[in-house]
Design a protein around this motif. Sequence first.
Motif, PDB file in Angstrom:
ATOM      1  N   LYS A   1       0.840  -1.215   0.000  1.00 14.76           N
ATOM      2  CA  LYS A   1       0.000   0.000   0.000  1.00 14.76           C
ATOM      3  C   LYS A   1       0.872   1.261   0.000  1.00 14.76           C
ATOM      4  O   LYS A   1       0.620   2.219  -0.741  1.00 14.76           O
ATOM      5  N   GLU A   2       1.909   1.242   0.834  1.00 13.90           N
ATOM      6  CA  GLU A   2       2.836   2.377   0.918  1.00 13.90           C
ATOM      7  C   GLU A   2       3.509   2.630  -0.445  1.00 13.90           C
ATOM      8  O   GLU A   2       3.672   3.774  -0.871  1.00 13.90           O
ATOM      9  N   ILE A   3       3.888   1.541  -1.104  1.00 13.82           N
ATOM     10  CA  ILE A   3       4.533   1.661  -2.421  1.00 13.82           C
ATOM     11  C   ILE A   3       3.536   2.237  -3.427  1.00 13.82           C
ATOM     12  O   ILE A   3       3.860   3.164  -4.177  1.00 13.82           O
ATOM     13  N   ALA A   4       2.301   1.709  -3.428  1.00 19.63           N
ATOM     14  CA  ALA A   4       1.274   2.184  -4.370  1.00 19.63           C
ATOM     15  C   ALA A   4       0.994   3.674  -4.167  1.00 19.63           C
ATOM     16  O   ALA A   4       0.843   4.433  -5.140  1.00 19.63           O
ATOM     17  N   GLU A   5       0.945   4.109  -2.912  1.00 16.29           N
ATOM     18  CA  GLU A   5       0.694   5.533  -2.624  1.00 16.29           C
ATOM     19  C   GLU A   5       1.839   6.405  -3.137  1.00 16.29           C
ATOM     20  O   GLU A   5       1.619   7.519  -3.623  1.00 16.29           O
ATOM     21  N   THR A   6       3.062   5.880  -3.065  1.00 13.71           N
ATOM     22  CA  THR A   6       4.236   6.611  -3.557  1.00 13.71           C
ATOM     23  C   THR A   6       4.177   6.750  -5.082  1.00 13.71           C
ATOM     24  O   THR A   6       4.433   7.828  -5.634  1.00 13.71           O
ATOM     25  N   LEU A   7       3.805   5.665  -5.757  1.00 11.27           N
ATOM     26  CA  LEU A   7       3.682   5.704  -7.226  1.00 11.27           C
ATOM     27  C   LEU A   7       2.597   6.694  -7.636  1.00 11.27           C
ATOM     28  O   LEU A   7       2.790   7.506  -8.553  1.00 11.27           O
ATOM     29  N   ASP A   8       1.485   6.623  -6.939  1.00 16.05           N
ATOM     30  CA  ASP A   8       0.359   7.505  -7.222  1.00 16.05           C
ATOM     31  C   ASP A   8       0.770   8.967  -7.068  1.00 16.05           C
ATOM     32  O   ASP A   8       0.484   9.809  -7.939  1.00 16.05           O
ATOM     33  N   ALA A   9       1.475   9.268  -5.971  1.00 15.47           N
ATOM     34  CA  ALA A   9       1.919  10.642  -5.718  1.00 15.47           C
ATOM     35  C   ALA A   9       2.884  11.106  -6.811  1.00 15.47           C
ATOM     36  O   ALA A   9       2.760  12.214  -7.348  1.00 15.47           O
ATOM     37  N   LYS A  10       3.826  10.245  -7.181  1.00 11.16           N
ATOM     38  CA  LYS A  10       4.841  10.611  -8.191  1.00 11.16           C
ATOM     39  C   LYS A  10       4.173  11.002  -9.511  1.00 11.16           C
ATOM     40  O   LYS A  10       4.458  12.056 -10.086  1.00 11.16           O
ATOM     41  N   TRP A  11       3.293  10.140  -9.983  1.00 12.18           N
ATOM     42  CA  TRP A  11       2.688  10.396 -11.301  1.00 12.18           C
ATOM     43  C   TRP A  11       1.615  11.478 -11.246  1.00 12.18           C
ATOM     44  O   TRP A  11       1.433  12.209 -12.212  1.00 12.18           O
ATOM     45  N   ASN A  12       0.928  11.623 -10.112  1.00 12.14           N
ATOM     46  CA  ASN A  12      -0.031  12.736  -9.980  1.00 12.14           C
ATOM     47  C   ASN A  12       0.674  14.081  -9.953  1.00 12.14           C
ATOM     48  O   ASN A  12       0.092  15.109 -10.309  1.00 12.14           O
ATOM     49  N   LEU A  13       1.931  14.078  -9.518  1.00 12.09           N
ATOM     50  CA  LEU A  13       2.730  15.310  -9.514  1.00 12.09           C
ATOM     51  C   LEU A  13       3.357  15.590 -10.893  1.00 12.09           C
ATOM     52  O   LEU A  13       4.173  16.499 -11.039  1.00 12.09           O
ATOM     53  N   ASN A  14       2.982  14.747 -11.880  1.00  8.34           N
ATOM     54  CA  ASN A  14       3.541  14.858 -13.236  1.00  8.34           C
ATOM     55  C   ASN A  14       5.055  14.708 -13.269  1.00  8.34           C
ATOM     56  O   ASN A  14       5.730  15.331 -14.090  1.00  8.34           O
ATOM     57  N   MET A  15       5.572  13.892 -12.347  1.00 11.05           N
ATOM     58  CA  MET A  15       7.007  13.602 -12.358  1.00 11.05           C
ATOM     59  C   MET A  15       7.202  12.341 -13.196  1.00 11.05           C
ATOM     60  O   MET A  15       6.958  11.224 -12.738  1.00 11.05           O
ATOM     61  N   ASN A  16       7.590  12.562 -14.448  1.00 10.03           N
ATOM     62  CA  ASN A  16       7.727  11.433 -15.361  1.00 10.03           C
ATOM     63  C   ASN A  16       8.876  10.526 -14.970  1.00 10.03           C
ATOM     64  O   ASN A  16       9.832  10.945 -14.321  1.00 10.03           O
ATOM     65  N   GLY A  17       8.769   9.281 -15.429  1.00  3.88           N
ATOM     66  CA  GLY A  17       9.827   8.308 -15.159  1.00  3.88           C
ATOM     67  C   GLY A  17       9.327   7.196 -14.260  1.00  3.88           C
ATOM     68  O   GLY A  17       8.262   7.280 -13.656  1.00  3.88           O
ATOM     69  N   GLY A  18      10.117   6.134 -14.212  1.00  3.14           N
ATOM     70  CA  GLY A  18       9.740   4.955 -13.443  1.00  3.14           C
ATOM     71  C   GLY A  18      10.229   4.990 -12.016  1.00  3.14           C
ATOM     72  O   GLY A  18      10.792   5.984 -11.543  1.00  3.14           O
ATOM     73  N   VAL A  19       9.998   3.874 -11.340  1.00  4.95           N
ATOM     74  CA  VAL A  19      10.445   3.676  -9.959  1.00  4.95           C
ATOM     75  C   VAL A  19      11.000   2.256  -9.889  1.00  4.95           C
ATOM     76  O   VAL A  19      10.422   1.336 -10.474  1.00  4.95           O
ATOM     77  N   VAL A  20      12.123   2.094  -9.209  1.00  2.85           N
ATOM     78  CA  VAL A  20      12.669   0.752  -8.989  1.00  2.85           C
ATOM     79  C   VAL A  20      12.237   0.293  -7.601  1.00  2.85           C
ATOM     80  O   VAL A  20      12.525   0.963  -6.602  1.00  2.85           O
ATOM     81  N   ILE A  21      11.538  -0.838  -7.558  1.00  2.28           N
ATOM     82  CA  ILE A  21      11.112  -1.407  -6.270  1.00  2.28           C
ATOM     83  C   ILE A  21      11.912  -2.679  -6.063  1.00  2.28           C
ATOM     84  O   ILE A  21      11.748  -3.655  -6.796  1.00  2.28           O
ATOM     85  N   THR A  22      12.838  -2.643  -5.111  1.00  4.40           N
ATOM     86  CA  THR A  22      13.701  -3.807  -4.909  1.00  4.40           C
ATOM     87  C   THR A  22      13.120  -4.708  -3.827  1.00  4.40           C
ATOM     88  O   THR A  22      12.711  -4.245  -2.769  1.00  4.40           O
ATOM     89  N   ASN A  23      13.093  -5.993  -4.141  1.00  2.00           N
ATOM     90  CA  ASN A  23      12.452  -6.989  -3.299  1.00  2.00           C
ATOM     91  C   ASN A  23      13.457  -8.123  -3.076  1.00  2.00           C
ATOM     92  O   ASN A  23      13.719  -8.895  -3.993  1.00  2.00           O
ATOM     93  N   PRO A  24      14.058  -8.223  -1.883  1.00  2.00           N
ATOM     94  CA  PRO A  24      15.105  -9.219  -1.686  1.00  2.00           C
ATOM     95  C   PRO A  24      14.609 -10.651  -1.893  1.00  2.00           C
ATOM     96  O   PRO A  24      13.474 -10.973  -1.547  1.00  2.00           O
TER      97      PRO A  24
END
Length: 304
Positions: A208-231
């Motif tokens: 949920k925390e990750i999804a909220e971060t993605l949502d915030a990034k793209w709603n702010l029109n900050m283009n580009g991806g996000v790397v989510i590292t999962n050990p």
Amino acid sequence: MLEKYLSINEDVKKALENNMPVVALESTIISHGMPYPQNVETALLVEDEIRKNGAIPATIAIINGKLKVGLTKDEIEYLGKEGLNVIKTSRRDLPVIVAKKLNGATTVATTMIIAAMAGIKVFATGGIGGVHRGAQETFDISADLQELARTNVAVVCAGAKSILDLGLTLEYLETNGVPVLGYQTKELPAFYTRKSGFNVDHRMDTPKEIAETLDAKWNLNMNGGVVITNPIPEKYAMDYDTITNAIEEALKEAEEKGIRGKESTPFLLSKVKDITKGASLESNIKLVLNNAKLGAQIAVELSK
């Protein structure tokens, strides 16, 4: 115009139209990552893992010049059998493969491009490409990193492959403003192992925390991806020293044989597999399944 090139599977199309969670998957792992029939078995297992966690899988490839989003079982089987005959396709290759109506296995970069065309926001893979060791002389830097800087897709991975220069890979991502998040970890995982000696930008404790971060990034029109590292899960992780020594040995051989560019990653991974007597392949399968699970959980949260 895109319809001419893009072919979206009916299940995937329906899910996207109804704002249901969809997770993109790449196809290089099928044709270049593993031998047949293990590659096909793994691809189908990964799709099942995504369904089990409430999302729709969309494996991406290029077949006869068509950008396919969501492969059928027969198409996965076909790619698995064709193996190395399928062209490993990065951004620069894409127009040629399409124009010549060839078959292409999508790398991280190309999967991101096609996922974005289809409107898919989450993509699960094994590990991303990065800055190769010795890049200050060779300029050998994966196109995956540039794609992450420009394309709005979140990539769930077990970090960058440990055959790379992890420190420089993180520096490159930082320069390009790409957030590197650690799922329940502050340390950057290094594909086969949970350790690397490097830190991620931010630790995230829930999908949920990750999804909220993605949502915030793209709603702010900050283009580009996000790397989510999962050990990689603890019980499947390889011993840090064993894998480090295997990589050093493989790098030395690649250097002696003059193997460079797009040939280097498949060569190194195959060498590491031989040196570790197949244990690295088993780890590879487990970490991809683990990433598919997290990718589905994030997509479910994002669709809310």
